[in-house]
Design a protein around this motif. Sequence first.
Motif, PDB file in Angstrom:
ATOM      1  N   GLU A  32       0.793  -1.240   0.000  1.00 11.83           N
ATOM      2  CA  GLU A  32       0.000   0.000   0.000  1.00 11.83           C
ATOM      3  C   GLU A  32       0.822   1.284   0.000  1.00 11.83           C
ATOM      4  N   TYR A  33       2.143   1.213   0.136  1.00 15.75           N
ATOM      5  CA  TYR A  33       2.939   2.423   0.276  1.00 15.75           C
ATOM      6  C   TYR A  33       4.399   2.188  -0.109  1.00 15.75           C
ATOM      7  N   ILE A  35       8.048   4.237   1.118  1.00 16.85           N
ATOM      8  CA  ILE A  35       8.603   5.275   1.981  1.00 16.85           C
ATOM      9  C   ILE A  35      10.073   5.437   1.614  1.00 16.85           C
ATOM     10  N   ARG A  44       6.434   9.579   2.299  1.00 17.47           N
ATOM     11  CA  ARG A  44       5.550   8.409   2.293  1.00 17.47           C
ATOM     12  C   ARG A  44       4.599   8.564   1.104  1.00 17.47           C
ATOM     13  N   PRO A  46       1.568   6.788  -0.984  1.00 16.35           N
ATOM     14  CA  PRO A  46       0.607   5.707  -1.176  1.00 16.35           C
ATOM     15  C   PRO A  46       0.781   5.105  -2.571  1.00 16.35           C
ATOM     16  N   ARG A  47       0.529   3.820  -2.701  1.00 13.19           N
ATOM     17  CA  ARG A  47       0.693   3.169  -4.004  1.00 13.19           C
ATOM     18  C   ARG A  47      -0.114   3.882  -5.081  1.00 13.19           C
ATOM     19  N   HIS A  70       5.556  10.367  -9.218  1.00 10.63           N
ATOM     20  CA  HIS A  70       4.400  10.375  -8.316  1.00 10.63           C
ATOM     21  C   HIS A  70       3.497  11.561  -8.624  1.00 10.63           C
ATOM     22  N   TYR A 100       3.329  -2.306  -8.079  1.00  2.75           N
ATOM     23  CA  TYR A 100       3.696  -0.946  -8.488  1.00  2.75           C
ATOM     24  C   TYR A 100       3.910  -0.883  -9.998  1.00  2.75           C
TER      25      TYR A 100
END
Length: 103
Positions: A32-33, A35, A44, A46-47, A70, A100
């Motif tokens: 889910e993430y 970092i 951090r 999030p996916r 991102h 991912y």
Amino acid sequence: EANSCRWDGHMSDGIGSTYGLEPLAHLSAGTEYLILSGTRGNFRLPRSAVTKLGKGGFYPWFFSGIRIRHSIASFPDELLFKPMGIRERDILARLRKLGYPVG
């Protein structure tokens, strides 16, 4: 998280980068993430905010490292991680298995 991973290395935020014999950053990943943490900051992601992962460009490590693209406006546009002791392609393969967008 059971499927989480962590790698030591260096980071760049597009303004400056870490370097040296000792790791000054790490990349952690779960389903889910992501970092990216180190002396240049803690990010951090999030996916759902990770739009693409791939090989780094010319700056700062001459086409090595992992570029994290991102959609978080408050984070630096350029986030990169350079692992120590493991190849980038091995990390990218693991991140692809976690879901991912690697390309």
